[in-house]
Design a protein around this motif. Structure first.
Motif, PDB file in Angstrom:
ATOM      1  N   SER A  24      34.746  -2.991 -15.101  1.00 50.72           N
ATOM      2  CA  SER A  24      34.721  -4.263 -14.374  1.00 50.72           C
ATOM      3  C   SER A  24      33.781  -5.230 -15.101  1.00 50.72           C
ATOM      4  O   SER A  24      32.954  -4.821 -15.922  1.00 50.72           O
ATOM      5  CB  SER A  24      34.216  -4.044 -12.945  1.00 50.72           C
ATOM      6  OG  SER A  24      32.833  -3.712 -12.974  1.00 50.72           O
ATOM      7  N   GLU A  25      33.923  -6.506 -14.788  1.00 55.98           N
ATOM      8  CA  GLU A  25      33.038  -7.499 -15.401  1.00 55.98           C
ATOM      9  C   GLU A  25      31.578  -7.218 -15.053  1.00 55.98           C
ATOM     10  O   GLU A  25      30.699  -7.350 -15.909  1.00 55.98           O
ATOM     11  CB  GLU A  25      33.442  -8.916 -14.964  1.00 55.98           C
ATOM     12  CG  GLU A  25      34.720  -9.392 -15.636  1.00 55.98           C
ATOM     13  CD  GLU A  25      35.028 -10.852 -15.337  1.00 55.98           C
ATOM     14  OE1 GLU A  25      34.095 -11.625 -15.041  1.00 55.98           O
ATOM     15  OE2 GLU A  25      36.214 -11.209 -15.418  1.00 55.98           O
ATOM     16  N   ASP A  26      31.307  -6.817 -13.802  1.00 59.24           N
ATOM     17  CA  ASP A  26      29.935  -6.507 -13.393  1.00 59.24           C
ATOM     18  C   ASP A  26      29.370  -5.328 -14.174  1.00 59.24           C
ATOM     19  O   ASP A  26      28.211  -5.345 -14.601  1.00 59.24           O
ATOM     20  CB  ASP A  26      29.870  -6.194 -11.898  1.00 59.24           C
ATOM     21  CG  ASP A  26      30.076  -7.413 -11.026  1.00 59.24           C
ATOM     22  OD1 ASP A  26      29.965  -8.543 -11.545  1.00 59.24           O
ATOM     23  OD2 ASP A  26      30.349  -7.237  -9.822  1.00 59.24           O
ATOM     24  N   THR A  27      30.192  -4.307 -14.371  1.00 61.81           N
ATOM     25  CA  THR A  27      29.754  -3.135 -15.119  1.00 61.81           C
ATOM     26  C   THR A  27      29.443  -3.513 -16.559  1.00 61.81           C
ATOM     27  O   THR A  27      28.392  -3.144 -17.099  1.00 61.81           O
ATOM     28  CB  THR A  27      30.838  -2.035 -15.081  1.00 61.81           C
ATOM     29  OG1 THR A  27      30.998  -1.599 -13.731  1.00 61.81           O
ATOM     30  CG2 THR A  27      30.477  -0.855 -15.953  1.00 61.81           C
ATOM     31  N   ALA A  57      29.997  -7.226 -27.469  1.00 64.06           N
ATOM     32  CA  ALA A  57      30.549  -7.647 -26.181  1.00 64.06           C
ATOM     33  C   ALA A  57      31.847  -8.431 -26.377  1.00 64.06           C
ATOM     34  O   ALA A  57      32.836  -8.184 -25.683  1.00 64.06           O
ATOM     35  CB  ALA A  57      29.525  -8.493 -25.420  1.00 64.06           C
ATOM     36  N   ALA A  58      31.851  -9.350 -27.341  1.00 64.27           N
ATOM     37  CA  ALA A  58      33.051 -10.158 -27.595  1.00 64.27           C
ATOM     38  C   ALA A  58      34.201  -9.283 -28.087  1.00 64.27           C
ATOM     39  O   ALA A  58      35.344  -9.439 -27.636  1.00 64.27           O
ATOM     40  CB  ALA A  58      32.735 -11.254 -28.616  1.00 64.27           C
ATOM     41  N   ALA A  59      33.912  -8.363 -28.992  1.00 65.70           N
ATOM     42  CA  ALA A  59      34.958  -7.497 -29.549  1.00 65.70           C
ATOM     43  C   ALA A  59      35.588  -6.611 -28.484  1.00 65.70           C
ATOM     44  O   ALA A  59      36.773  -6.295 -28.562  1.00 65.70           O
ATOM     45  CB  ALA A  59      34.379  -6.637 -30.675  1.00 65.70           C
ATOM     46  N   PHE A  60      34.799  -6.231 -27.489  1.00 69.52           N
ATOM     47  CA  PHE A  60      35.302  -5.349 -26.437  1.00 69.52           C
ATOM     48  C   PHE A  60      35.823  -6.115 -25.222  1.00 69.52           C
ATOM     49  O   PHE A  60      36.087  -5.527 -24.186  1.00 69.52           O
ATOM     50  CB  PHE A  60      34.225  -4.342 -26.026  1.00 69.52           C
ATOM     51  CG  PHE A  60      34.170  -3.144 -26.935  1.00 69.52           C
ATOM     52  CD1 PHE A  60      34.688  -1.916 -26.534  1.00 69.52           C
ATOM     53  CD2 PHE A  60      33.611  -3.227 -28.193  1.00 69.52           C
ATOM     54  CE1 PHE A  60      34.647  -0.817 -27.364  1.00 69.52           C
ATOM     55  CE2 PHE A  60      33.563  -2.133 -29.036  1.00 69.52           C
ATOM     56  CZ  PHE A  60      34.084  -0.918 -28.625  1.00 69.52           C
ATOM     57  N   GLY A  61      35.967  -7.431 -25.374  1.00 68.60           N
ATOM     58  CA  GLY A  61      36.655  -8.214 -24.355  1.00 68.60           C
ATOM     59  C   GLY A  61      35.818  -8.763 -23.232  1.00 68.60           C
ATOM     60  O   GLY A  61      36.354  -9.102 -22.173  1.00 68.60           O
ATOM     61  N   ALA A  62      34.515  -8.897 -23.427  1.00 72.85           N
ATOM     62  CA  ALA A  62      33.683  -9.489 -22.379  1.00 72.85           C
ATOM     63  C   ALA A  62      34.144 -10.920 -22.104  1.00 72.85           C
ATOM     64  O   ALA A  62      34.636 -11.614 -22.994  1.00 72.85           O
ATOM     65  CB  ALA A  62      32.218  -9.494 -22.811  1.00 72.85           C
ATOM     66  N   ALA A  63      33.962 -11.342 -20.893  1.00 68.75           N
ATOM     67  CA  ALA A  63      34.302 -12.717 -20.519  1.00 68.75           C
ATOM     68  C   ALA A  63      33.488 -13.692 -21.367  1.00 68.75           C
ATOM     69  O   ALA A  63      32.344 -13.413 -21.730  1.00 68.75           O
ATOM     70  CB  ALA A  63      34.010 -12.931 -19.031  1.00 68.75           C
ATOM     71  N   ALA A  65      31.990 -16.296 -20.544  1.00 65.20           N
ATOM     72  CA  ALA A  65      30.733 -16.672 -19.881  1.00 65.20           C
ATOM     73  C   ALA A  65      29.645 -15.646 -20.176  1.00 65.20           C
ATOM     74  O   ALA A  65      28.486 -16.021 -20.403  1.00 65.20           O
ATOM     75  CB  ALA A  65      30.946 -16.810 -18.377  1.00 65.20           C
ATOM     76  N   LEU A  66      29.986 -14.369 -20.186  1.00 64.29           N
ATOM     77  CA  LEU A  66      28.992 -13.336 -20.498  1.00 64.29           C
ATOM     78  C   LEU A  66      28.574 -13.421 -21.952  1.00 64.29           C
ATOM     79  O   LEU A  66      27.376 -13.347 -22.261  1.00 64.29           O
ATOM     80  CB  LEU A  66      29.528 -11.940 -20.181  1.00 64.29           C
ATOM     81  CG  LEU A  66      28.612 -10.784 -20.603  1.00 64.29           C
ATOM     82  CD1 LEU A  66      27.233 -10.891 -19.946  1.00 64.29           C
ATOM     83  CD2 LEU A  66      29.273  -9.446 -20.280  1.00 64.29           C
ATOM     84  N   SER A  72      21.641 -16.287 -25.332  1.00 65.12           N
ATOM     85  CA  SER A  72      20.291 -16.783 -25.051  1.00 65.12           C
ATOM     86  C   SER A  72      19.576 -15.957 -23.974  1.00 65.12           C
ATOM     87  O   SER A  72      18.494 -16.337 -23.530  1.00 65.12           O
ATOM     88  CB  SER A  72      20.352 -18.253 -24.621  1.00 65.12           C
ATOM     89  OG  SER A  72      21.139 -18.385 -23.452  1.00 65.12           O
ATOM     90  N   TYR A  73      20.151 -14.864 -23.574  1.00 65.79           N
ATOM     91  CA  TYR A  73      19.575 -14.011 -22.527  1.00 65.79           C
ATOM     92  C   TYR A  73      18.184 -13.538 -22.948  1.00 65.79           C
ATOM     93  O   TYR A  73      17.997 -13.040 -24.065  1.00 65.79           O
ATOM     94  CB  TYR A  73      20.516 -12.827 -22.281  1.00 65.79           C
ATOM     95  CG  TYR A  73      20.038 -11.821 -21.288  1.00 65.79           C
ATOM     96  CD1 TYR A  73      19.810 -12.166 -19.958  1.00 65.79           C
ATOM     97  CD2 TYR A  73      19.823 -10.509 -21.666  1.00 65.79           C
ATOM     98  CE1 TYR A  73      19.390 -11.231 -19.040  1.00 65.79           C
ATOM     99  CE2 TYR A  73      19.399  -9.553 -20.754  1.00 65.79           C
ATOM    100  CZ  TYR A  73      19.184  -9.923 -19.440  1.00 65.79           C
ATOM    101  OH  TYR A  73      18.759  -8.987 -18.529  1.00 65.79           O
ATOM    102  N   LYS A  74      17.205 -13.688 -22.073  1.00 61.05           N
ATOM    103  CA  LYS A  74      15.821 -13.344 -22.407  1.00 61.05           C
ATOM    104  C   LYS A  74      15.589 -11.847 -22.534  1.00 61.05           C
ATOM    105  O   LYS A  74      14.628 -11.421 -23.159  1.00 61.05           O
ATOM    106  CB  LYS A  74      14.866 -13.946 -21.386  1.00 61.05           C
ATOM    107  CG  LYS A  74      14.786 -15.452 -21.480  1.00 61.05           C
ATOM    108  CD  LYS A  74      13.724 -16.001 -20.570  1.00 61.05           C
ATOM    109  CE  LYS A  74      13.695 -17.511 -20.703  1.00 61.05           C
ATOM    110  NZ  LYS A  74      12.581 -18.105 -19.985  1.00 61.05           N
ATOM    111  N   ALA A  75      16.439 -11.051 -21.931  1.00 61.39           N
ATOM    112  CA  ALA A  75      16.364  -9.583 -22.037  1.00 61.39           C
ATOM    113  C   ALA A  75      14.996  -9.056 -21.618  1.00 61.39           C
ATOM    114  O   ALA A  75      14.407  -8.214 -22.280  1.00 61.39           O
ATOM    115  CB  ALA A  75      16.726  -9.133 -23.454  1.00 61.39           C
TER     116      ALA A  75
END
Length: 160
Positions: A24-27, A57-63, A65-66, A72-75
């Motif tokens: 899922s997108e959340d997962t 993430a992009a290669a595995f089909g993340a949205a 927006a993600l 820029s996510y501070k992690a």
């Protein structure tokens, strides 16, 4: 209805982790954020490490927006809280360590500080140090095999 793109993403997930369905997108969001949190555990997220996670993430089909958020996510959130958000991401803790090591080595190095950081994060997630070493060995062996494969297939260097 499954699109051709979804079929491709599922192929990647099956090849990597033997998944039978797409997460899922959340997962996926929790998992990829946790990879960056782990890679940033020493407070030094190299551009190559972030690029690895964003590209993965992009290669595995993340949205989109993600993918944009990861750029820029501070992690700096609590890794346990993030990875525990969904049952599937929580069950993927060992793969999280694997992908965190891969992200950390994206700049061509896996320093003692990065190793200590990954180990510390893994311990927070209930993964023993011995298991972290086994996962590290798999990552390093795969990297060596990749180089061997590339040299065998393209002795003069990749054509593209």
């Amino acid at each position: 209805m499954t699109t051709n793109r979804d079929a491709g993403f599922l192929w990647l997930f099956k090849d990597k982790a033997n998944f039978r369905t797409l997460p899922s997108e959340d997962t996926f969001e929790g998992y990829m954020k946790a990879v960056l949190i782990c890679a940033n555990g020493d407070g030094k997220l190299a551009p190559e490490e972030r690029d690895w996670a964003v590209g993965h993430a992009a290669a595995f089909g993340a949205a989109d927006a993600l993918v944009d958020e990861l750029k820029s996510y501070k992690a700096d959130e609590d890794i346990e809280k993030i990875i525990s958000a969904t049952p599937a991401s929580s069950a993927s803790r060992r793969f999280l360590v694997y992908d965190a090591i891969r992200a950390c080595t994206a700049d061509g190095q896996y320093s003692d500080l990065e190793r200590a950081t990954v180990t510390r994060m893994a311990l927070k997630l209930g993964i023993a140090e011995d298991l972290v070493r086994q996962i590290e060995n798999v990552c390093l062996e795969e990297a060596r095999l990749r180089e061997k494969r590339l040299k065998l297939m393209y002795p003069e260097g990749a054509p593209l």
